[in-house]
Design a protein around this motif. Structure first.
Motif, PDB file in Angstrom:
ATOM      1  N   PHE A 167      -6.988  -8.188   0.137  1.00 40.06           N
ATOM      2  CA  PHE A 167      -5.594  -8.619  -0.004  1.00 40.06           C
ATOM      3  C   PHE A 167      -5.048  -9.097   1.347  1.00 40.06           C
ATOM      4  O   PHE A 167      -4.251 -10.032   1.412  1.00 40.06           O
ATOM      5  N   GLY A 168      -5.491  -8.447   2.415  1.00 42.32           N
ATOM      6  CA  GLY A 168      -5.086  -8.896   3.746  1.00 42.32           C
ATOM      7  C   GLY A 168      -5.642 -10.280   4.060  1.00 42.32           C
ATOM      8  O   GLY A 168      -4.945 -11.140   4.611  1.00 42.32           O
ATOM      9  N   ILE A 169      -6.896 -10.512   3.664  1.00 38.44           N
ATOM     10  CA  ILE A 169      -7.498 -11.831   3.897  1.00 38.44           C
ATOM     11  C   ILE A 169      -6.778 -12.892   3.061  1.00 38.44           C
ATOM     12  O   ILE A 169      -6.516 -13.999   3.531  1.00 38.44           O
ATOM     13  N   GLU A 171      -1.173   1.194   2.727  1.00 37.78           N
ATOM     14  CA  GLU A 171      -2.139   0.127   2.440  1.00 37.78           C
ATOM     15  C   GLU A 171      -1.441  -1.216   2.217  1.00 37.78           C
ATOM     16  O   GLU A 171      -1.896  -2.258   2.712  1.00 37.78           O
ATOM     17  N   ALA A 172      -0.344  -1.189   1.483  1.00 32.24           N
ATOM     18  CA  ALA A 172       0.377  -2.439   1.212  1.00 32.24           C
ATOM     19  C   ALA A 172       0.969  -3.002   2.500  1.00 32.24           C
ATOM     20  O   ALA A 172       0.932  -4.208   2.745  1.00 32.24           O
ATOM     21  N   ALA A 173       1.513  -2.127   3.336  1.00 33.04           N
ATOM     22  CA  ALA A 173       2.081  -2.593   4.600  1.00 33.04           C
ATOM     23  C   ALA A 173       0.999  -3.248   5.454  1.00 33.04           C
ATOM     24  O   ALA A 173       1.225  -4.292   6.071  1.00 33.04           O
ATOM     25  N   ALA A 174      -0.200  -2.664   5.441  1.00 33.71           N
ATOM     26  CA  ALA A 174      -1.294  -3.248   6.215  1.00 33.71           C
ATOM     27  C   ALA A 174      -1.696  -4.600   5.634  1.00 33.71           C
ATOM     28  O   ALA A 174      -1.908  -5.571   6.367  1.00 33.71           O
ATOM     29  N   ALA A 175      -1.784  -4.677   4.313  1.00 34.78           N
ATOM     30  CA  ALA A 175      -2.199  -5.940   3.683  1.00 34.78           C
ATOM     31  C   ALA A 175      -1.173  -7.038   3.926  1.00 34.78           C
ATOM     32  O   ALA A 175      -1.508  -8.213   3.990  1.00 34.78           O
ATOM     33  N   LEU A 176       0.097  -6.656   4.047  1.00 31.96           N
ATOM     34  CA  LEU A 176       1.152  -7.648   4.268  1.00 31.96           C
ATOM     35  C   LEU A 176       1.462  -7.803   5.751  1.00 31.96           C
ATOM     36  O   LEU A 176       2.282  -8.631   6.127  1.00 31.96           O
TER      37      LEU A 176
END
Lengths: 249, 166
Positions: B66-68, B138-143
């Motif tokens: 998701f980060g990519i 996890e969401a904060a990292a992905a965004l």
């Protein structure tokens, strides 16, 4: 209040640790309003998950599966290649090669997109009522009052066919010009439920030009009619009678 | 050593295949367009494979992907601005989009439409946490945002959704 709400959400999302959780649950037990808010949050979460779960059952396009299985995998030292590839792909030109599969795969997301056009268009609107899409404003007005035979050619919302569906409801096709959307709506009580929406081709030629009946209606909508209709479409007289009865079954 | 490497790579590829439906779903959240979303997923997979050894086994591949996806989308947006490209909608004209199988899809449609109408920041926070089930961290990292930013976007997105869907 804001802090309370964030804590409620954190609870719903499973983000509170043991102590915070226990404290919040004590608060919950004592506060019926908080319990109602909690229930609303849980409902919202459940609705989102159910709605979006549908997308997971769409088969992924073969080209993506092939990319995952065969695209070049890096080893150390490929960072430069990666940057180069990132640049060369950056214009997203690949789409042109798969227009058909893309068109076939386009399902709910497009519905959402076209639905949004209908939403946003100033001259035509729908609303969400209890999770159902209900015609409002000019669309509802046209559905309730316009007669296919006598409506002006340049009406903002045009009516196509009126018919009785297999459940006995009165249904009509409509086209909202400004939104480039067409749809099928069926009468339920005093509302018109929008049961299908498709994009309509942009008007060719001058606005208000008279068009041949039928030719401009999206095939998707005509298929929807075919699937629903019981008997024939209403003629002008039958349509007038139905309108006089407020489109009740 | 080479065998292990090849087995790992094969396993990695199959994990990507298994993730495709979710990657497409998240990509649609960014692009709001099916065709663009699939192009974005393709780009993200290519990038992920090029640096697959940077993924740490034992961590969640979905979050990493998701980060990519996010980075690929932002690159794409920058490129579009440079080329002044706009989304083409002509290929979609006349496509059947809803209906035909009863009321349930329309309810789903209503919910999806409501989510798509949120500003991107709120949309992606809601999508990753409430739909994809990522934790705040996890969401904060992905965004690529601080957790506080994520939670306030999430709160605003939820409130807007609740209003629309009430």
């Amino acid at each position: 209040m804001r802090a309370d709400h964030e804590r409620l959400m954190a609870y719903v999302d499973g983000e509170l640790d043991g102590g915070e959780r226990a404290e919040f649950e004590r608060q919950l037990a004592a506060d019926p309003d908080l319990r109602a808010l909690l229930a609303a949050e849980q409902t919202l979460r459940a609705r989102l998950q159910t709605s979006f779960a549908r997308q997971l059952s769409e088969p992924a396009p073969e080209r993506l599966v092939q990319t995952a299985r065969t695209a070049r995998a890096g080893s150390a030292g490929l960072a430069i290649l990666e940057r180069w590839r990132g640049r060369s792909r950056s214009r997203v030109t690949g789409r042109r090669y798969w227009p058909l599969s893309v068109a076939l795969a386009a399902s709910l997301m497009l519905a959402a997109v076209f639905g949004l056009q209908l939403w946003r268009s100033p001259g035509a609107s729908v609303a969400l009522v209890s999770g159902q899409v209900v015609a409002r404003g000019p669309v509802a007005q046209a559905l309730s009052t316009a007669l296919a035979r006598t409506q002006p050619a340049d009406a903002a919302v045009r009516i196509g066919l009126s018919f009785r569906d297999r459940q006995g409801r009165m249904c009509r096709t409509f086209m909202a010009r400004a939104a480039l959307s067409a749809g099928v709506a069926c009468r339920a009580g005093q509302d018109w439920l929008v049961e299908a929406v498709a994009s309509a081709p942009a008007a060719a030629g001058a606005v208000g030009a008279v068009r041949t009946a039928g030719s401009e209606w999206p095939a998707a909508i005509m298929r929807e009619v075919d699937q629903r209709i019981a008997g024939n479409a209403l003629d002008d007289q039958a349509e007038r009678r139905a309108r006089a009865h407020h489109w009740q079954p | 050593m080479t065998d292990i490497h090849n087995d790992d790579l094969a396993a990695f590829r199959e994990q990507l295949v298994a993730l495709l439906p979710r990657l497409r779903r998240v990509a649609r959240g960014y692009t709001r367009n099916v065709a663009d979303a699939d192009d974005l997923v393709q780009l993200a997979i290519e990038r992920a494979l090029l640096r697959w050894q940077q993924w740490q086994r034992g961590t969640r591949l979905d979050c990493w992907m998701f980060g990519i996806l996010r980075n690929a989308w932002f690159d794409e947006l920058r490129a579009r601005r440079r080329h002044a490209e706009v989304l083409l909608e002509d290929e979609q004209a006349g496509t059947q989009v809803a209906g035909g199988d009863g009321g349930q899809p329309l309810q789903a449609l209503a919910v999806e439409a409501a989510l798509l109408e949120l500003p991107e920041e709120q949309r992606m926070a809601v999508l990753l946490v409430l739909v994809e089930g990522l934790s705040y961290k996890e969401a904060a990292a992905a965004l690529d945002v601080p957790i506080g930013t994520l939670t306030s976007r999430l709160a605003r997105g939820r409130e807007a959704l609740a209003r629309v869907l009430a």
